[in-house]
Design a protein around this motif. Sequence first.
Motif, short mmCIF file in Angstrom:
data_model
loop_
_atom_site.label_atom_id
_atom_site.label_comp_id
_atom_site.label_asym_id
_atom_site.label_seq_id
_atom_site.Cartn_x
_atom_site.Cartn_y
_atom_site.Cartn_z
N ILE A 185 0.83 -1.21 0.00
CA ILE A 185 0.00 0.00 0.00
C ILE A 185 0.87 1.26 0.00
O ILE A 185 0.43 2.32 0.45
CB ILE A 185 -0.98 0.02 1.18
N ALA A 186 2.08 1.14 -0.53
CA ALA A 186 2.99 2.29 -0.52
C ALA A 186 2.42 3.48 -1.27
O ALA A 186 2.57 4.62 -0.84
CB ALA A 186 4.35 1.88 -1.12
N GLU A 187 1.75 3.23 -2.41
CA GLU A 187 1.19 4.33 -3.19
C GLU A 187 0.10 5.05 -2.40
O GLU A 187 0.04 6.29 -2.40
CB GLU A 187 0.63 3.81 -4.51
N ALA A 188 -0.76 4.30 -1.75
CA ALA A 188 -1.83 4.91 -0.95
C ALA A 188 -1.25 5.70 0.21
O ALA A 188 -1.71 6.81 0.53
CB ALA A 188 -2.78 3.84 -0.44
N MET A 189 -0.22 5.16 0.84
CA MET A 189 0.40 5.86 1.96
C MET A 189 1.11 7.13 1.48
O MET A 189 1.08 8.16 2.15
CB MET A 189 1.38 4.95 2.69
N ALA A 190 1.74 7.06 0.31
CA ALA A 190 2.38 8.26 -0.24
C ALA A 190 1.34 9.35 -0.49
O ALA A 190 1.61 10.53 -0.27
CB ALA A 190 3.12 7.92 -1.53
N GLY A 191 0.15 8.94 -0.94
CA GLY A 191 -0.92 9.92 -1.12
C GLY A 191 -1.32 10.56 0.19
O GLY A 191 -1.59 11.78 0.25
N LEU A 192 -1.37 9.76 1.27
CA LEU A 192 -1.68 10.31 2.59
C LEU A 192 -0.59 11.27 3.03
O LEU A 192 -0.87 12.37 3.56
CB LEU A 192 -1.83 9.17 3.60
N PHE A 193 0.67 10.88 2.83
CA PHE A 193 1.79 11.75 3.22
C PHE A 193 1.73 13.07 2.47
O PHE A 193 1.98 14.14 3.04
CB PHE A 193 3.12 11.05 2.95
N ASP A 194 1.43 13.01 1.18
CA ASP A 194 1.32 14.24 0.38
C ASP A 194 0.22 15.14 0.93
O ASP A 194 0.37 16.37 0.98
CB ASP A 194 1.03 13.91 -1.08
N ALA A 195 -0.89 14.53 1.34
CA ALA A 195 -2.00 15.32 1.88
C ALA A 195 -1.60 16.02 3.17
O ALA A 195 -1.95 17.19 3.40
CB ALA A 195 -3.22 14.42 2.12
N VAL A 196 -0.85 15.34 4.03
CA VAL A 196 -0.38 15.96 5.27
C VAL A 196 0.55 17.12 4.96
O VAL A 196 0.44 18.20 5.54
CB VAL A 196 0.33 14.92 6.17
N ALA A 197 1.48 16.91 4.02
CA ALA A 197 2.42 17.98 3.66
C ALA A 197 1.67 19.18 3.08
O ALA A 197 2.03 20.33 3.34
CB ALA A 197 3.44 17.46 2.65
N THR A 198 0.63 18.92 2.31
CA THR A 198 -0.15 20.00 1.71
C THR A 198 -0.87 20.82 2.77
O THR A 198 -1.15 22.01 2.57
CB THR A 198 -1.16 19.42 0.70
N SER A 199 -1.16 20.21 3.91
CA SER A 199 -1.86 20.93 4.98
C SER A 199 -0.94 21.85 5.78
O SER A 199 -1.40 22.64 6.59
CB SER A 199 -2.51 19.92 5.95
N PHE A 200 0.38 21.74 5.55
CA PHE A 200 1.34 22.50 6.35
C PHE A 200 1.19 24.00 6.11
O PHE A 200 1.04 24.46 4.98
CB PHE A 200 2.76 22.07 5.98
N ARG A 201 1.22 24.77 7.20
CA ARG A 201 1.14 26.23 7.12
C ARG A 201 2.13 26.83 8.11
O ARG A 201 2.26 26.37 9.24
CB ARG A 201 -0.27 26.74 7.49
N TRP A 202 2.84 27.87 7.67
CA TRP A 202 3.67 28.65 8.59
C TRP A 202 2.78 29.58 9.37
O TRP A 202 1.75 30.06 8.87
CB TRP A 202 4.70 29.47 7.81
N GLN A 203 3.18 29.89 10.58
CA GLN A 203 2.46 30.87 11.39
C GLN A 203 3.46 31.82 12.03
O GLN A 203 4.60 31.45 12.30
CB GLN A 203 1.66 30.17 12.49
N GLY A 204 3.04 33.04 12.25
CA GLY A 204 3.93 34.03 12.86
C GLY A 204 4.21 35.16 11.92
O GLY A 204 3.34 35.62 11.18
N ALA A 205 5.45 35.60 11.87
CA ALA A 205 5.82 36.81 11.18
C ALA A 205 5.46 36.81 9.70
O ALA A 205 5.09 37.83 9.14
CB ALA A 205 7.31 37.08 11.34
N CYS A 206 5.61 35.64 9.02
CA CYS A 206 5.37 35.64 7.58
C CYS A 206 3.98 35.16 7.22
O CYS A 206 3.66 35.03 6.05
CB CYS A 206 6.41 34.77 6.87
N ALA A 207 3.15 34.87 8.21
CA ALA A 207 1.83 34.33 7.93
C ALA A 207 0.95 35.35 7.24
O ALA A 207 1.11 36.54 7.43
CB ALA A 207 1.18 33.85 9.22
#
Length: 207
Positions: A185-207
């Motif tokens: 299920i590596a492909e499915a897990m890679a899709g999940l990992f990509d989704a988590v990375a896509t949710s990443f947001r910086w916060q603070g001075a540059c937000a």
Amino acid sequence: MTTSRQPQETSTEAPDDYRLLLPEDWFRIPLEPERCVRSVDALVERQFKGVDDAPHLKKRVRDELLDQADKAIANGGVEMYLSLMKVGPVPVSASLIITFIGSGPDAGDLESVAADIRHTGTPGTEAAVVELPCGPAVRARSRAEIGRDETSGEVHSSTALDYYLPIPHSRAFLLLSFSTPLEPIAEAMAGLFDAVATSFRWQGACA
């Protein structure tokens, strides 16, 4: 699960926090010595709840988790997440380690960063610059041998997916290192990992 963490600041204009979304069945282990031990102990107690006849296995699992955490801390790790998801009775093994890289390469030349990863990584490593909501990053995917079946000779591999995120207004990076040993299920897990990375947001001075 929504989580946030304060990375080490490298500039007064750099972000002082970040957020990302993970599935509910992922367990967070902060990579700070005292908090780390408490979190590992809580996870082991949770996983062995109701099991009183496996003290040696319980100790081995605890020792392995602490060893994994110690290695992550030594490399600049700030957080570790472990998947507790299951498909029926089968555990879906995966992990995420977030690492602060204080003196990374020039974030203005991510193509060179990707090329270097392809050159120095394991055979077949893929790396390319991608655009995330938080900004440009380098996405690298690789496979590594983790064992061999003594009877059949079959090689078992893990899949790793790394995201190198330049921290704005600094030369530092935040590295998201995902991995799973589940080849089917590596492909499915890679899709999940990509989704988590896509949710990443910086916060603070540059937000």
